[in-house]
Design a protein around this motif. Structure first.
Motif, PDB file in Angstrom:
ATOM      1  N   TRP A  49      93.488  47.610  45.291  1.00 40.07           N
ATOM      2  CA  TRP A  49      93.461  48.305  46.583  1.00 40.07           C
ATOM      3  C   TRP A  49      92.070  48.786  46.962  1.00 40.07           C
ATOM      4  CZ3 TRP A  49      97.085  49.792  50.423  1.00 40.07           C
ATOM      5  CH2 TRP A  49      98.321  49.165  50.296  1.00 40.07           C
ATOM      6  N   THR A  50      91.221  49.014  46.001  1.00 45.41           N
ATOM      7  CA  THR A  50      89.864  49.480  46.315  1.00 45.41           C
ATOM      8  C   THR A  50      88.868  48.333  46.416  1.00 45.41           C
ATOM      9  OG1 THR A  50      89.499  49.911  43.953  1.00 45.41           O
ATOM     10  CG2 THR A  50      90.214  51.767  45.314  1.00 45.41           C
ATOM     11  N   ALA A  51      89.294  47.113  46.090  1.00 40.13           N
ATOM     12  CA  ALA A  51      88.401  45.963  46.197  1.00 40.13           C
ATOM     13  C   ALA A  51      88.171  45.611  47.663  1.00 40.13           C
ATOM     14  CB  ALA A  51      88.995  44.765  45.454  1.00 40.13           C
ATOM     15  N   ASN A  52      86.994  45.096  47.953  1.00 42.69           N
ATOM     16  CA  ASN A  52      86.651  44.682  49.318  1.00 42.69           C
ATOM     17  C   ASN A  52      87.176  43.269  49.536  1.00 42.69           C
ATOM     18  OD1 ASN A  52      85.587  44.518  51.871  1.00 42.69           O
ATOM     19  ND2 ASN A  52      83.490  44.121  51.184  1.00 42.69           N
ATOM     20  N   LYS A  53      88.466  43.173  49.813  1.00 43.59           N
ATOM     21  CA  LYS A  53      89.102  41.860  49.882  1.00 43.59           C
ATOM     22  C   LYS A  53      89.363  41.446  51.325  1.00 43.59           C
ATOM     23  CE  LYS A  53      93.973  43.162  49.850  1.00 43.59           C
ATOM     24  NZ  LYS A  53      94.322  42.369  51.023  1.00 43.59           N
ATOM     25  N   THR A  54      89.588  40.167  51.497  1.00 41.27           N
ATOM     26  CA  THR A  54      89.970  39.599  52.795  1.00 41.27           C
ATOM     27  C   THR A  54      91.227  38.760  52.598  1.00 41.27           C
ATOM     28  OG1 THR A  54      87.642  39.507  53.462  1.00 41.27           O
ATOM     29  CG2 THR A  54      89.205  38.164  54.707  1.00 41.27           C
ATOM     30  N   PRO A  55      92.272  38.931  53.421  1.00 38.50           N
ATOM     31  CA  PRO A  55      92.353  39.909  54.516  1.00 38.50           C
ATOM     32  C   PRO A  55      92.604  41.327  53.992  1.00 38.50           C
ATOM     33  CG  PRO A  55      94.430  38.755  54.317  1.00 38.50           C
ATOM     34  CD  PRO A  55      93.516  38.123  53.331  1.00 38.50           C
ATOM     35  N   PHE A  56      92.277  42.300  54.825  1.00 38.19           N
ATOM     36  CA  PHE A  56      92.479  43.693  54.466  1.00 38.19           C
ATOM     37  C   PHE A  56      93.960  44.030  54.398  1.00 38.19           C
ATOM     38  CE2 PHE A  56      92.922  48.169  55.985  1.00 38.19           C
ATOM     39  CZ  PHE A  56      92.287  48.810  54.932  1.00 38.19           C
ATOM     40  N   LEU A  57      94.721  43.555  55.369  1.00 38.13           N
ATOM     41  CA  LEU A  57      96.142  43.866  55.429  1.00 38.13           C
ATOM     42  C   LEU A  57      96.980  42.790  54.737  1.00 38.13           C
ATOM     43  CD1 LEU A  57      96.529  45.009  59.156  1.00 38.13           C
ATOM     44  CD2 LEU A  57      96.455  46.480  57.134  1.00 38.13           C
ATOM     45  N   TRP A  58      98.017  43.237  54.059  1.00 40.45           N
ATOM     46  CA  TRP A  58      99.004  42.324  53.477  1.00 40.45           C
ATOM     47  C   TRP A  58      99.673  41.494  54.567  1.00 40.45           C
ATOM     48  CZ3 TRP A  58     104.545  43.304  53.866  1.00 40.45           C
ATOM     49  CH2 TRP A  58     105.331  42.452  53.095  1.00 40.45           C
ATOM     50  N   ALA A  59      99.936  42.099  55.715  1.00 41.50           N
ATOM     51  CA  ALA A  59     100.589  41.381  56.816  1.00 41.50           C
ATOM     52  C   ALA A  59      99.761  40.192  57.283  1.00 41.50           C
ATOM     53  CB  ALA A  59     100.853  42.331  57.980  1.00 41.50           C
ATOM     54  N   LEU A  66     103.012  38.657  59.927  1.00 39.72           N
ATOM     55  CA  LEU A  66     102.266  39.398  60.948  1.00 39.72           C
ATOM     56  C   LEU A  66     103.006  39.393  62.274  1.00 39.72           C
ATOM     57  CD1 LEU A  66      99.742  40.939  61.825  1.00 39.72           C
ATOM     58  CD2 LEU A  66      98.651  38.726  62.289  1.00 39.72           C
ATOM     59  N   ALA A  67     103.591  38.262  62.631  1.00 37.67           N
ATOM     60  CA  ALA A  67     104.324  38.181  63.900  1.00 37.67           C
ATOM     61  C   ALA A  67     105.514  39.129  63.911  1.00 37.67           C
ATOM     62  CB  ALA A  67     104.794  36.739  64.135  1.00 37.67           C
ATOM     63  N   LYS A  68     106.223  39.208  62.790  1.00 39.88           N
ATOM     64  CA  LYS A  68     107.359  40.126  62.699  1.00 39.88           C
ATOM     65  C   LYS A  68     106.904  41.577  62.836  1.00 39.88           C
ATOM     66  CE  LYS A  68     110.321  37.269  59.734  1.00 39.88           C
ATOM     67  NZ  LYS A  68     110.964  37.179  58.390  1.00 39.88           N
ATOM     68  N   VAL A  69     105.835  41.917  62.129  1.00 41.06           N
ATOM     69  CA  VAL A  69     105.339  43.295  62.172  1.00 41.06           C
ATOM     70  C   VAL A  69     104.856  43.644  63.574  1.00 41.06           C
ATOM     71  CG1 VAL A  69     103.550  44.857  61.296  1.00 41.06           C
ATOM     72  CG2 VAL A  69     104.754  43.326  59.712  1.00 41.06           C
ATOM     73  N   LYS A  70     104.130  42.728  64.190  1.00 39.76           N
ATOM     74  CA  LYS A  70     103.552  43.009  65.498  1.00 39.76           C
ATOM     75  C   LYS A  70     104.619  43.203  66.566  1.00 39.76           C
ATOM     76  CE  LYS A  70      99.644  41.586  68.362  1.00 39.76           C
ATOM     77  NZ  LYS A  70      98.569  40.576  68.563  1.00 39.76           N
ATOM     78  N   LYS A  71     105.774  42.540  66.404  1.00 41.17           N
ATOM     79  CA  LYS A  71     106.824  42.690  67.409  1.00 41.17           C
ATOM     80  C   LYS A  71     107.695  43.922  67.174  1.00 41.17           C
ATOM     81  CE  LYS A  71     110.692  40.014  65.482  1.00 41.17           C
ATOM     82  NZ  LYS A  71     111.601  38.865  65.686  1.00 41.17           N
ATOM     83  N   GLY A  72     107.417  44.656  66.070  1.00 39.34           N
ATOM     84  CA  GLY A  72     108.108  45.919  65.853  1.00 39.34           C
ATOM     85  C   GLY A  72     108.977  46.003  64.620  1.00 39.34           C
ATOM     86  N   ASP A  73     109.099  44.906  63.869  1.00 41.04           N
ATOM     87  CA  ASP A  73     109.898  44.949  62.634  1.00 41.04           C
ATOM     88  C   ASP A  73     109.160  45.713  61.542  1.00 41.04           C
ATOM     89  OD1 ASP A  73     111.646  43.368  63.983  1.00 41.04           O
ATOM     90  OD2 ASP A  73     111.243  41.541  62.835  1.00 41.04           O
ATOM     91  N   ILE A  74     109.932  46.357  60.676  1.00 45.86           N
ATOM     92  CA  ILE A  74     109.391  46.911  59.437  1.00 45.86           C
ATOM     93  C   ILE A  74     109.690  45.893  58.347  1.00 45.86           C
ATOM     94  CG2 ILE A  74     109.486  48.797  57.772  1.00 45.86           C
ATOM     95  CD1 ILE A  74     110.438  50.620  60.028  1.00 45.86           C
ATOM     96  N   VAL A  75     108.652  45.282  57.805  1.00 41.18           N
ATOM     97  CA  VAL A  75     108.802  44.207  56.822  1.00 41.18           C
ATOM     98  C   VAL A  75     108.540  44.776  55.433  1.00 41.18           C
ATOM     99  CG1 VAL A  75     107.988  41.952  56.066  1.00 41.18           C
ATOM    100  CG2 VAL A  75     108.105  42.486  58.515  1.00 41.18           C
ATOM    101  N   VAL A  76     109.511  44.648  54.554  1.00 45.98           N
ATOM    102  CA  VAL A  76     109.405  45.159  53.182  1.00 45.98           C
ATOM    103  C   VAL A  76     109.830  44.054  52.219  1.00 45.98           C
ATOM    104  CG1 VAL A  76     110.285  46.839  51.510  1.00 45.98           C
ATOM    105  CG2 VAL A  76     109.789  47.555  53.855  1.00 45.98           C
ATOM    106  N   GLU A  77     109.015  43.818  51.196  1.00 43.86           N
ATOM    107  CA  GLU A  77     109.286  42.767  50.220  1.00 43.86           C
ATOM    108  C   GLU A  77     108.812  43.221  48.835  1.00 43.86           C
ATOM    109  OE1 GLU A  77     107.254  39.238  51.422  1.00 43.86           O
ATOM    110  OE2 GLU A  77     108.220  39.143  53.408  1.00 43.86           O
ATOM    111  N   PRO A  78     109.330  42.578  47.786  1.00 43.36           N
ATOM    112  CA  PRO A  78     108.745  42.812  46.458  1.00 43.36           C
ATOM    113  C   PRO A  78     107.290  42.348  46.467  1.00 43.36           C
ATOM    114  CG  PRO A  78     110.824  41.604  46.289  1.00 43.36           C
ATOM    115  CD  PRO A  78     110.447  41.602  47.739  1.00 43.36           C
ATOM    116  N   TRP A  79     106.448  43.058  45.719  1.00 41.32           N
ATOM    117  CA  TRP A  79     105.045  42.628  45.663  1.00 41.32           C
ATOM    118  C   TRP A  79     104.932  41.256  45.011  1.00 41.32           C
ATOM    119  CZ3 TRP A  79     100.571  42.364  47.538  1.00 41.32           C
ATOM    120  CH2 TRP A  79      99.484  41.902  46.783  1.00 41.32           C
ATOM    121  N   LYS A  80     105.694  41.041  43.945  1.00 41.38           N
ATOM    122  CA  LYS A  80     105.710  39.720  43.313  1.00 41.38           C
ATOM    123  C   LYS A  80     107.078  39.519  42.665  1.00 41.38           C
ATOM    124  CE  LYS A  80     103.627  41.489  39.030  1.00 41.38           C
ATOM    125  NZ  LYS A  80     102.513  41.337  38.069  1.00 41.38           N
TER     126      LYS A  80
END
Length: 268
Positions: A49-59, A66-80
């Motif tokens: 989380w502190t690394a300077n990674k790209t992309p910044f957002l998981w979405a 990203l499309a789901k989030v941008k249209k208003g959905d709350i997207v939740v998933e296992p990390w792995k």
């Protein structure tokens, strides 16, 4: 045939609930192996989380997400995988889930203000009957809150102390790393004989909980993401296998509720 299937399903479900209820009556003890495994696991998350990674957002890593989030959905998933890790010789489980939400029409400062309003988390977040700011020094905060779990046999009230560190990445992006410094269970909460159990004793439904937050202001609002990592007791294999969908629902619903509540508070 359909009736027989429903009957068998009901019997299986009832039997499983009884097994879990019986298991929940047995006290669990936090082992050093569990603490070591969790600390190692979360140190890797801290570095990620502190690394300077790209992309910044998981979405942003998935156009569909990203499309789901941008249209208003709350997207939740296992990390792995399925979100679960079972450290050997620990009698414990590590649960790792991540979620994202877009909050239109707000600023970074508005969302940060909601996150940092620790005295009022009790009125913002479900399952938090009390909360209190302890200290604040620049970008470092400590706070205390009560967490109430109430989902069938999985229930209890836990006192949690947290240390939160906020970091500005650039004028449009922030991160926050929140670590538990203490978790203990309150037995008979709200009753005359209420008492705090020693750390690591009790039901074991919540031993540690870290939260990792990313915020980015763009597209006329703020993208807010949280990765939640919890350490809980393990369950006997037969019960764990039967209840895996239920435990996943608890993690998914809990993180979804947290993101929704933060969004609603930021929009006020």
């Amino acid at each position: 045939m359909t009736g027989a299937c429903c009957y068998n399903l009901d019997v299986t479900r009832t039997f499983t609930i009884l097994l879990l209820a019986a298991s929940s009556c047995l006290a669990a003890e936090l082992k050093p192996e569990a603490i070591q495994a969790y600390d190692k696991y979360t140190k890797e998350i801290d570095a990620r989380w502190t690394a300077n990674k790209t992309p910044f957002l998981w979405a942003d890593a998935s156009p569909e997400r990203l499309a789901k989030v941008k249209k208003g959905d709350i997207v939740v998933e296992p990390w792995k995988g399925d979100g679960d890790t079972f450290p050997p010789n620990s009698s414990a489980s590590i649960h790792d889930w991540i979620g994202s939400v877009f909050i239109p029409g707000v600023t970074l400062q508005k969302v940060l203000g909601a996150l940092q309003d620790y005295d009022h988390h009790k009125s913002i977040y479900p399952g938090v009957p009390d909360s209190k700011l302890l200290t604040h020094n620049g970008n470092d905060w400590t706070y205390r809150r009560l967490r109430q779990l109430n989902n069938g046999p999985v229930h209890g009230v836990f006192r949690q102390d947290f240390a939160a560190h906020y970091q500005e990445v650039d004028p449009t992006r922030w991160i926050c790393l929140t670590h538990t410094t203490l978790v203990d269970e309150i037995e008979d909460y709200g009753k005359p004989k209420q008492k705090e159990l020693p750390v690591g004793k009790g039901s074991g439904y919540l031993w540690k909980l870290n939260g990792y937050w990313r915020l980015e202001e763009r597209d006329g609002g703020v993208y807010l993401e949280c990765e939640s990592t919890t350490l809980t007791r393990g369950l006997p294999p037969i019960i764990g296998a039967l209840f895996v969908s239920s435990t996943h629902a608890l993690e998914r619903d809990g993180l979804t509720d947290t993101l929704r509540a933060t969004r609603d508070a930021a929009k006020k």
